[in-house]
Design an enzyme around this catalytic site. Structure first.
Site, PDB file in Angstrom:
ATOM      1  N   ALA A 115       0.752  -1.300   0.030  1.00 33.64           N
ATOM      2  CA  ALA A 115       0.024   0.098   0.106  1.00 33.64           C
ATOM      3  C   ALA A 115       0.871   1.385  -0.042  1.00 33.64           C
ATOM      4  O   ALA A 115       0.515   2.341  -0.443  1.00 33.64           O
ATOM      5  CB  ALA A 115      -0.906  -0.143   1.228  1.00 33.64           C
TER       6      ALA A 115
ATOM      7  N   ALA B 209      -1.978  -6.720   1.176  1.00 36.06           N
ATOM      8  CA  ALA B 209      -2.623  -8.202   1.334  1.00 36.06           C
ATOM      9  C   ALA B 209      -2.058  -8.636   2.497  1.00 36.06           C
ATOM     10  O   ALA B 209      -3.153  -9.417   3.441  1.00 36.06           O
ATOM     11  CB  ALA B 209      -1.873  -9.109   0.341  1.00 36.06           C
ATOM     12  N   HIS B 210      -1.040  -8.246   3.349  1.00 38.19           N
ATOM     13  CA  HIS B 210      -0.902  -8.933   4.498  1.00 38.19           C
ATOM     14  C   HIS B 210      -1.648  -8.232   5.605  1.00 38.19           C
ATOM     15  O   HIS B 210      -1.460  -8.814   6.929  1.00 38.19           O
ATOM     16  CB  HIS B 210       0.947  -8.560   5.030  1.00 38.19           C
ATOM     17  CG  HIS B 210       1.212  -7.227   5.285  1.00 38.19           C
ATOM     18  ND1 HIS B 210       1.423  -6.845   6.582  1.00 38.19           N
ATOM     19  CD2 HIS B 210       1.285  -5.927   4.536  1.00 38.19           C
ATOM     20  CE1 HIS B 210       1.747  -5.578   6.606  1.00 38.19           C
ATOM     21  NE2 HIS B 210       1.762  -4.987   5.581  1.00 38.19           N
TER      22      HIS B 210
ATOM     23  N   CYS C 268       8.024   6.090  23.210  1.00 35.47           N
ATOM     24  CA  CYS C 268       9.074   5.496  23.746  1.00 35.47           C
ATOM     25  C   CYS C 268       9.749   4.446  22.801  1.00 35.47           C
ATOM     26  O   CYS C 268      10.870   3.820  22.802  1.00 35.47           O
ATOM     27  CB  CYS C 268       9.009   5.258  25.055  1.00 35.47           C
ATOM     28  SG  CYS C 268      10.543   5.018  25.877  1.00 35.47           S
TER      29      CYS C 268
END
Lengths: 328, 396
Positions: free
Chosen positions: B71, B202-203, B326
């Site tokens: 993306a 896709a992931h 942090c």
């Protein structure tokens, strides 16, 4: 950029075992009460540093034996990440047994070194060095509270790089002494900027009051001003100018001055003259002055021999031994 | 027990999608652009995968769905493509976006400033979204592109994309949505939304990493980022990752198949986890449940620093995420938390829990138990939170 930085990785993998153990089971975590202080016949000091809104906060408890100014016990509480908790735990331990004056000398670097598994391997990754800085600051706050002074009392220098504890004065001094021109050189000389890198320029891990890029720019400007001032003073006093350090324009003016006063009158007596074509500094440190003979000097055999040596000698004597005269 | 609650970062590949990919590594490995049989035998699977994508988002044949690497590439492509096509030599010089976009949008816009592109950033409201009225306020005839995410990666808040696209079109601007966090979680219908471009990866919906896509309505012109090949109709060069595309197609099909499940099972587990968190003192959650994707919780736990929380959870085998600065590159507060007007304290105590359809009831029960344990331990260490016999008070 080497392959390790291309892939990245979890910063947790770089924590020493000591850091991990102290994070999981801090030994000096807790509070000390007034009652406990009374029972042990010591003075209770409670100091805070940081805030939750800043992402880190620590509270340090000291029991101080007022007869000897010795810290007989220390505990902490902390809002912060793993390294902040581990650093606070280590810091509390390092305080115990020291006098208040000795404790104030404990720096974040001492804390980080105490958390190393082996002397040569850092206990935390560079971007986590700031977590041990807070430990240093809270000690100062505790000492200030004990002695009834302002915490700034213990900080007589402006610290630019908290991670490496390098002061503004030191940085300016090394820039001037070693004629440093880049931030990388400052890091090589002082270690400032080698860790979390926040002090290099704005936009880093942490906002800083002073940045190395600004200090370098300002110090270089200061150096240049000092150089010009020195020259101006030297001129005003009628001292011999340092010809080699002059700009090309300055060198040309100086050469023309000598030509007009010492050399041209000599050449003109024989119906000749010369013009200065160029001045070039060689990598070896010579200053080559290119001249062209005019009038009777043009084509004169002595122009490459006796006359040339005479001109060169005068310039060398008056301006710089590095001068070479090149007729073209 | 190992519990994965960081599904907004990435997801497990669905075993069915993985099975679908397998033949394209060692059996059918030909280059799809080759003339020979080795190449052409991949075509049916590619066609099927593209069909799955088209059906999955209700795209029409006149549209393009171009496969990219992720993306981030899709987002870069839209913004830079619009720059070359519309902005560089046109009258429209402005791109409008929001303060809570993914860096792939924010940083690309920032990059284009040096070429004279004007960027307008709209702040989100206290809900963490922008409304059509907010967008209308900054619109004008000089806007070339509006880019607004579909669902926020940290809060899970869903933006009113259809209405926002409509406002952009009123002013003749194109509309792009980064739908990465919405895919597989809520139904997506590009025709109904009427967006011009939509990015996905896709992931994030149980497909493989390294493959994503860009939906382009009506095959509109968009200058390519990559030149030097005729792949994807010449729109995006680079040899096709057949296995990845097949995996992505299958993953989207499965995601849509499980959508109802996602909205009941996952939502129920999420709500159970959220209720357990809210039962603790001084815990709050960002955004209304009904306007969030069903898998996401962004909680703030007073007195508990985000990374310290992650550390404890990790020791217990639980993966989560934090908005805490942090754990990131800077000590500045989380920009999302700042954008929604949260206190700076909140930003440092943020904990993001994102579920998937693979999480079980037992995992959530275990997570609740471990989170409570970690909160108790870290509040015990905390200098900014202290229990008293009467209850709890804030320290410092």
């Amino acid at each position: 950029m080497a392959k390790d930085s291309l892939i990245g990785g979890s910063i947790w993998d770089e924590y020493s075992q000591v850091v991990q153990d102290r994070m999981n089971n801090p030994k000096f975590m807790g509070e000390i009460t007034e009652n406990e202080a009374k029972e042990r016949g010591a003075k209770l000091i409670v100091a805070d540093f940081g805030a939750e809104s800043c992402g880190d906060a620590v509270r340090l408890y000291w029991l101080v034996d007022e007869a000897t100014d010795t810290i007989i016990d220390a505990k902490f509480k902390s809002f912060g990440c793993g390294t902040a908790i581990a650093s606070s735990d280590t810091m509390a331990e390092l305080c115990i047994g020291k006098t208040v004056d000795e404790a104030v000398k404990i720096t974040n670097i001492d804390v980080e070194k105490a958390m190393r598994d082996t002397p040569e391997t850092p206990a935390v990754p560079p971007q986590k060095m700031h977590c041990s800085v807070m430990a240093y600051d809270v000690i100062k706050a505790a000492a200030a509270s004990y002695k009834g002074v302002d915490p700034d009392h213990f900080e007589d220098e402006i610290i630019v790089c908290e991670c490496a504890r390098v002061s503004l004065g030191t940085i300016k001094e090394v820039i001037k002494l070693n004629d440093l021109k880049t931030v990388e050189e400052i890091t090589q000389y002082t270690k400032a900027g080698a860790f979390c890198k926040s002090c290099i320029k704005p936009g880093g891990h942490e906002k800083r009051e002073y940045y190395l890029t600004d200090i370098l720019r300002d110090t270089r400007a200061e150096m240049e001003q000092e150089r010009l001032k020195k020259q101006a003073n030297a001129k005003a006093l009628g001292d011999q100018l340092n010809f080699d350090e002059l700009s090309v324009v300055g060198q040309l003016k100086a050469v023309e001055g000598i030509m007009d006063s010492e050399i041209r009158p000599m050449l003109m007596m024989d119906g000749g003259d010369l013009e200065v074509i160029d001045i070039q500094k060689t990598p070896e440190g010579n200053i080559d002055i290119y001249i062209r003979y005019l009038g009777a000097c043009s084509g004169c055999a002595s122009g490459a021999g006796g006359t040339l040596y005479a001109i060169e000698n005068v310039l060398q004597e008056k301006l710089s031994t590095n001068i070479r005269v090149m007729p073209i | 027990m190992r519990v994965y609650l960081d599904n907004n970062a990435t997801t497990m590949v669905d075993p069915e999608a993985f099975e679908a990919m397998k033949p394209f590594f060692c059996e059918k490995y030909g280059n799809p652009n080759s003339l020979h049989k080795f190449g052409s035998e991949t075509h049916p699977a590619l066609r099927n995968a593209l069909d799955q994508l088209y059906v999955g988002i209700n795209a029409k044949d006149s549209d393009d769905i171009i496969v990219t690497s992720c993306a981030t590439e899709s987002n870069n492509w839209v913004i830079k493509g619009i720059y070359f096509d519309k902005i560089a030599n046109g009258k429209r010089k402005r791109v409008v976006t929001t303060a809570v976009e993914h860096p792939a949008i924010r940083m690309t816009c920032e990059f284009l400033k040096q070429f004279g592109v004007q960027i307008t950033i709209v702040d989100v409201n206290e809900e963490g979204i922008i409304t059509p009225d907010q967008l209308r306020e900054v619109m004008g005839e000089d806007v070339a592109l509006v880019s607004v995410m579909y669902a926020n990666n940290e809060t899970g808040m869903i933006f009113p994309i259809k209405e926002l696209a409509s406002v952009a079109h009123e002013y003749g601007a194109l509309f792009h949505t980064d739908a990465v966090q919405a895919f597989g979680k809520i139904p997506i219908n590009v025709r109904d939304l009427d967006v011009d471009f939509m990015s996905f990866s896709a992931h994030k919906f149980h497909g493989p990493k390294g493959v994503g896509g860009l939906y382009i309505k009506d095959s509109q012109a968009l200058s390519s980022l990559l030149h030097g090949g005729e792949h994807m109709g010449g729109r995006r060069s680079g040899t096709l990752d057949v296995a990845g595309i097949v995996g992505m197609g299958k993953a989207l099909e499965l995601a849509n198949k499980f959508m109802s499940f996602e909205n009941s099972h996952v939502k129920r587990l999420r709500d159970k986890l959220e209720d357990a968190l809210l039962s603790l003192p001084d815990v709050s959650v960002v955004g209304r449940r009904e306007n969030r994707v069903p898998n996401t919780i962004l909680a703030s736990i007073k007195g508990v620093e985000g990374e310290a929380m992650l550390w404890d959870l990790n020791r217990a085998g639980i993966a989560a995420s934090t908005g805490s600065a942090c754990a990131s590159e800077t000590l500045e507060s989380n920009p999302i938390m700042e954008a929604i007007g949260a206190d700076k304290e909140l930003a440092h105590t943020a904990l993001r829990l994102s579920l998937s359809r693979f999480n079980t009831e037992e995992e959530i029960d275990y997570a609740i138990e471990q989170i409570k344990k970690a909160v108790e331990r870290l509040r015990g260490i905390s200098s900014t939170f202290a229990y008293t016999p009467e209850g709890h008070v804030s320290g410092l």
